[in-house]
Design an enzyme around this catalytic site. Structure first.
Site: not given
Ligand code: NAP
Length: 343
Positions: A36, A147, A184
């Site tokens: 992007r 994680c 995000a």
């Protein structure tokens, strides 16, 4: 200097990789790939990197040859691009879920789809130095675990290797995670209005990390995952049953022996204080995973606890640790930030 590239550099894991790699004394970041934002300065997307670098994002086509490439891409994108990146870097460190499982059947069950590069699954070495350090020294394909899987595996590993829990009954893992775990580009569930104040069970059964925990420990595992009011951090409470004859002393010794020489796993064994159990709050930004346990000796009910920063030891920091191992560098290089207190 090692020349490294980060792909998916505009995301949360990409930003954290850039933060760590730009501060690494033996690394030069030669590529930060974003589809992007090619040409845009990286500090426009990651404002914490202002004045740290003048680097701009580049497109995949512009990426120079590298010694190592980190893939911080969405699930499924890494397995479609893997051949492209393999041919342009000596070592590939993949942070997605694409190569974390070594069995196509298990992959299908947990991901609900066919793997697009099954021939490579056996070639990836799991990026968890505490369990796979020797294999990582020569690995050209490294798959960094999830994680919550990392926190749970490190919490349970001493109990399994020292044969202290009932392996047939396995473990029930209750995992909690902050909102940055969704990335995000997350959708409406991560709007402040929807997320703030939430304690949201988003995977009561069959979370993908459950399969990773079973794989690394050879232990039947059932996992639940809940999103809580935090940006960073993951904590796993891993419930198991102590074997007859074992006691708290044996458990404490197992944790100490397992992790005495580990630079990034700390055994938390305090009797008192608000931080007497592993808590992600004091780990944010650091590559530490804290582990500890609570035991009811009357019933044999044991809770092993793991805590970490999902973006660091749960992702980017762990990947940099693997790079250090693979390149024969001191394992802690670029990773010594201890976290903040108070925060
Ligand atoms: N967040 C965590 O706590 C965490 C921890 C461990 C592992 N991981 C894994 O690490 C990977 C990255 O996670 P993240 O949280 O950094 O995600 P993210 O913030 O959404 O970033 C993903 C990046 O991939 C890039 N991308 C390239 N091709 C894409 C495509 N076809 N569709 C969408 N995006 C594309 C995007 O940037 P451009 O579009 O500009 O290229 C985006 O910045 C994921 O596989 C995740 O499972 C995440």
């Amino acid at each position: 200097m090692l020349r490294v590239t980060v792909v998916g550099a505009a995301g949360y894991i990409g930003g954290e990789l850039l933060r760590l790699l730009l501060g690494h004394p033996e690394v030069e970041v030669v590529g930060a790939v974003s589809s992007r934002f090619p040409g845009k300065r990286i500090d426009g997307v990651h404002p914490n990197l202002r004045s740290v670098t003048d680097l701009a994002f580049c497109s995949a086509e512009e990426t120079p040859e590298s010694d190592a490439v980190f893939l911080a891409l969405p699930h499924r994108v890494a397995m479609t691009q893997i051949e492209q990146w393999r041919s342009r870097a000596g070592v590939v460190l993949d942070l997605t879920g694409d190569f974390r499982l070594d069995d196509t059947e298990v992959f299908r069950r947990y991901y609900g789809e066919e793997h697009l590069a099954p021939q490579l699954l056996g070639d990836f070495v799991p990026g968890l130095p505490e369990l796979y350090r020797e294999r990582l020294r020569t690995a050209d394909l490294i798959s960094v675990p999830g994680c919550m899987a990392t926190a749970a595996v490190l919490a349970l590993h001493p109990l399994v290797t020292h044969d202290l829990i009932d392996l047939e009954r396995g473990a029930q893992v209750d995992a909690k995670t902050g909102s940055s775990g969704s990335g995000a580009t997350a959708g409406p569930a991560n709007l402040h209005a929807e997320r703030s104040g939430a304690m949201r069970v988003f995977a009561p059964t069959r979370h993908r990390h459950e399969a990773e925990i079973s794989r690394h420990l050879g232990l039947p595992t059932a996992m639940t995952a809940t999103g809580v009011e935090a940006v960073r951090g993951a904590q796993t409470l891993c419930h198991a049953t102590l074997r007859p004859g074992a006691d708290a002393k044996a458990v404490r010794r197992a944790f100490r022996e397992c992790y005495a020489a580990e630079p990034f796993v700390r055994v938390v064994a305090h009797q008192r204080g608000i931080y007497r159990y592993p808590d992600p709050k004091i780990l944010l930004g650091s590559n530490f995973c804290d582990v500890g346990f609570a035991l009811d000796e009357d019933t044999g009910r044991l809770s092993a606890i793991g805590a970490l920063d999902n973006l660091v030891k749960g992702g980017a920091g762990n990947a940099v640790q693997c790079l250090n191992v693979r390149m024969g560098l001191p394992e802690t290089l670029g990773l010594t930030f201890p976290g903040l207190h108070p925060l």
